[in-house]
Write an enzyme that holds these catalytic residues in place. Structure first.
Site, PDB file in Angstrom:
ATOM      1  CE1 TYR A  11      37.282  18.390 -76.956  1.00 44.08           C
ATOM      2  CE2 TYR A  11      35.029  17.210 -75.447  1.00 44.08           C
ATOM      3  CZ  TYR A  11      36.105  18.053 -76.220  1.00 44.08           C
ATOM      4  OH  TYR A  11      36.128  19.573 -75.133  1.00 44.08           O
ATOM      5  CD  GLU A  12      34.232  17.570 -81.770  1.00 41.24           C
ATOM      6  OE1 GLU A  12      34.201  17.611 -82.998  1.00 41.24           O
ATOM      7  OE2 GLU A  12      33.073  17.566 -80.467  1.00 41.24           O
ATOM      8  N   GLY A  13      38.643  14.765 -83.509  1.00 35.78           N
ATOM      9  CA  GLY A  13      39.771  14.249 -84.161  1.00 35.78           C
ATOM     10  C   GLY A  13      41.190  14.728 -82.575  1.00 35.78           C
TER      11      GLY A  13
END
Length: 670
Positions: free
Chosen positions: A442-444
């Site tokens: 997550y978060e890229g």
């Protein structure tokens, strides 16, 4: 006796000796802080982590979140600690006192956050996301929006989220389908679905304020047409009281591999055309605004990786000291010999040393980025601000990706130390591995972070950020070589640094021809090598602050005052920071010493929102490295004559191919 989560001696060593956090206290912003305050803060953070948060770790995992009658219930054991966490001000500690915070330096809170995350990161996600969403309103919202939402979010009364991801779009945020339609009163009707929303719904707070990306009807496709909206779960009246539900429905919660105590939801906005949102900032400025929260979240994910890694290591270390099994290898032929603790077995000891080296490296790297952000905030000139801000920009994807990738390896090795017991849920290390994995995604994803590093971050400010970083690491290598006991390790660090330049030179060669996709394909391995070399960048004599001018190491820096109440533990590695080649990145290839100085080429450019093509960027960057551009210079400590290698020598090769030994005597920032 330690707390079983984090080595606080090492925390204080990094804060007081390696970074020199007290340099911040001479600034107006942090003038009320002292070293004694930092020690007290860390003590209180340890109590919160060990006494309040840690007991929720296994219990919250077993109970998980429940979805009943369209509502999400957080683990029951989270409620009391959440209230205490917010009452103590930990949920907005870095914010200004004017908005309810404590004005704490980010680097200090990073140490506290490591303790909290090591105790239970799933718990920390609820206040963490709230702080991030409230921060957007503080920076970009109107005064009315701040009064309406921000203060109750900072107090912990209300929660907050970031709503980017949609089914089908995933990481391609520009493909989102959530729509916003203008209403006569200046507000917007929101319709759409968001998925994988952390803390999207729960019963820890009375209201949840969502930061939602959507496209205003008629705006262009792609990220350029996206705006950001404040969308509360329950509408807020003008007097601040709660009104009617805002047509934000929870579709379901995800049943996940780990962080089961964190509610990950699918949210449906406007199923009944009754979801109302307020524009935050300017129309079509959504991505710029959201990137602020995303970058903060990526740094938090780096701390998440660190927290899981340190907790897994500390547990494995304690277990290895207590578990008695088998005779020592040197007594194996003696049937009368007694079995020993498994820490005495060479493979276990080597494994623990590897884990320790990376945990301490990750800690130094993540703390230093927090320190850079603090230094940029108190900078007295634009040049100084850009210098420190540049390090934070460059290292954000590295902190996120490198920390989370290494956390997986460290947690996995912790299971190996435990053996079969480590695979069982009676022991905590299997949960650390499960909880740590999401940080890579997550978060890229970490692949996206690597692409961000090579295609955008290296190019920012015409490549000067990365040049400044290389120069400062070079200072550390040079300073180490001035100390006889560290000379060997300074040379190792210098050669590792040159290897990074040589590898990047090879990337440039590929990008200039038919192989220009090779750097893109290998972006993630490059980030890992970049992160390995970077772990020592904050060592004394390098990036660790202004008092280290002249490259002196601890104990030899003029004007250096002791850290005071950090205690004897903070002195534990005086004169031995660069201990062992296992702390250094791999040496792949080393370029020969560069030639005459030339300015950075004009085509080496880039920055926020701009992205040069890979070939153009790498050619410009490596031309600067190879030709001794305006960022740094390398000089050979050993002459070619002493090696028998004049201009006609067999050692003479093209840049990136040289294999002869080159010692780094010093790098010079220009």
């Amino acid at each position: 006796m330690g707390n079983g989560l984090v080595n606080m001696r090492d925390q204080k060593f990094i804060l007081f000796e390696q970074i020199g956090v007290d340099q911040l206290f001479s600034s107006e912003k942090y003038r009320d802080y002292t070293v004694e305050d930092v020690n007290m803060i860390l003590g209180e953070a340890e109590k919160m982590a060990v006494n309040e948060i840690l007991p929720t770790y296994a219990e919250g995992d077993r109970e998980g979140c429940r979805f009943e009658d369209g509502k999400v219930l957080a683990p029951a054991c989270y409620h009391a600690p959440y209230k205490k966490f917010c009452e103590a001000g930990w949920n907005c500690a870095v914010k200004d006192p004017e908005v309810g915070g404590q004005g704490m330096p980010l680097v200090v809170y990073s140490a506290c956050h490591e303790l909290f995350g090591a105790a239970n990161f799933a718990f920390c996600m609820y206040p963490g996301l709230t702080e991030g969403a409230a921060g957007l309103i503080e920076e970009y919202g109107t005064e009315e929006q701040k009064q309406k939402y921000m203060y109750k979010m900072y107090s912990g009364e209300w929660g907050g989220t970031m709503c980017l991801t949609e089914p089908g779009a995933g990481s391609d945020v520009g493909a989102l389908k959530t729509r916003a339609v203008r209403l006569p009163d200046g507000r917007y009707r929101i319709t759409g679905t968001k998925c994988f929303i952390s803390s999207g719904d729960h019963d820890l707070t009375d209201n949840i304020v969502h930061a939602v990306l959507a496209r205003i009807e008629g705006d262009p496709p792609g990220t350029a047409g996206i705006s950001l909206f404040i969308v509360p779960k329950i509408r807020v009246n003008d007097d601040g009281s709660l009104g009617e539900p805002n047509d934000v429905k929870t579709g379901n919660i995800e049943h996940k591999m780990g962080i089961k105590g964190s509610a990950t939801c699918t949210l449906n906005f406007g199923e009944e055309d009754g979801c109302i949102g307020e524009l935050l900032g300017q129309e079509r400025g959504g991505m710029k605004i959201m990137f602020k929260m995303m970058n903060e979240a990526r740094l938090a994910v780096g701390i998440q990786g660190l927290g899981h890694a340190t907790a897994a290591y500390e547990h494995a270390l304690a277990y290895a000291r207590e578990r008695i099994q088998s005779r020592a290898i040197w007594d194996f032929a003696d049937p009368a010999a007694k079995p020993v603790a498994i820490i005495e077995h060479p493979d276990i000891r080597r494994t623990l040393l590897w884990m320790k080296a990376y945990v301490e490296g990750l800690r130094g790297m993540n703390y230093f980025v927090g320190y850079c952000i603090d230094r940029a905030a108190v900078a007295e000139s634009e040049e100084d601000r850009e210098y420190w801000h540049g390090f934070a920009e460059l290292m954000t994807p590295v902190c996120k990706a490198f920390s989370s990738d290494k956390a997986i390896e460290i947690c996995s090795l912790a299971i190996d130390v435990y053996g079969g017991y480590g695979y069982c849920s009676e022991y905590p290390v299997e949960q650390y591995l499960r909880d740590a994995k999401i940080a890579c995604i997550y978060e890229g994803t970490n692949g996206i972070q690597a692409l961000d590093l090579i295609a955008r971050k290296l190019a920012q400010n015409k490549g000067r950020h990365v040049m400044n970083l290389l120069a400062e690491i070079g200072k550390t290598a040079a300073a180490a070589q001035e100390r006889e006991e560290l000379k060997k390790y300074g040379g190792l660090l210098g050669r590792a640094l040159e290897a990074v330049g040589g590898l990047t030179k090879q990337f440039a060669d590929w990008s200039a021809g038919a192989g220009m996709l090779i750097p893109i394909i290998n972006a993630r391995p490059f980030l890992n090598i970049f992160g390995s070399d970077r772990r020592l960048a904050a060592a004394p004599g390098g990036l660790g602050g202004g008092r280290q001018a002249g490259g002196h190491l601890p104990g030899g820096r003029p004007g250096r005052r002791p850290a005071g109440p950090a205690g004897p533990g903070s002195q534990k590695r005086r004169g031995g920071l660069l201990r062992g080649p296992h702390r250094l990145g791999p040496v792949l290839c080393r370029p020969r010493s560069p030639g005459a100085q030339q300015p950075l080429p004009e085509h080496c450019h880039g920055g926020e929102g701009s992205g040069p093509d890979a070939g153009q960027f790498f050619r410009g960057l490596i031309q600067s490295i190879s030709e001794k551009g305006e960022s740094y210079a390398i000089r050979d400590q050993e002459s070619r004559r002493s090696r028998g290698g004049g201009h006609g020598s067999r050692h003479r090769r093209s840049p990136g191919q040289c294999r002869h030994r080159v010692s780094v005597a010093g790098y010079r920032a220009v």
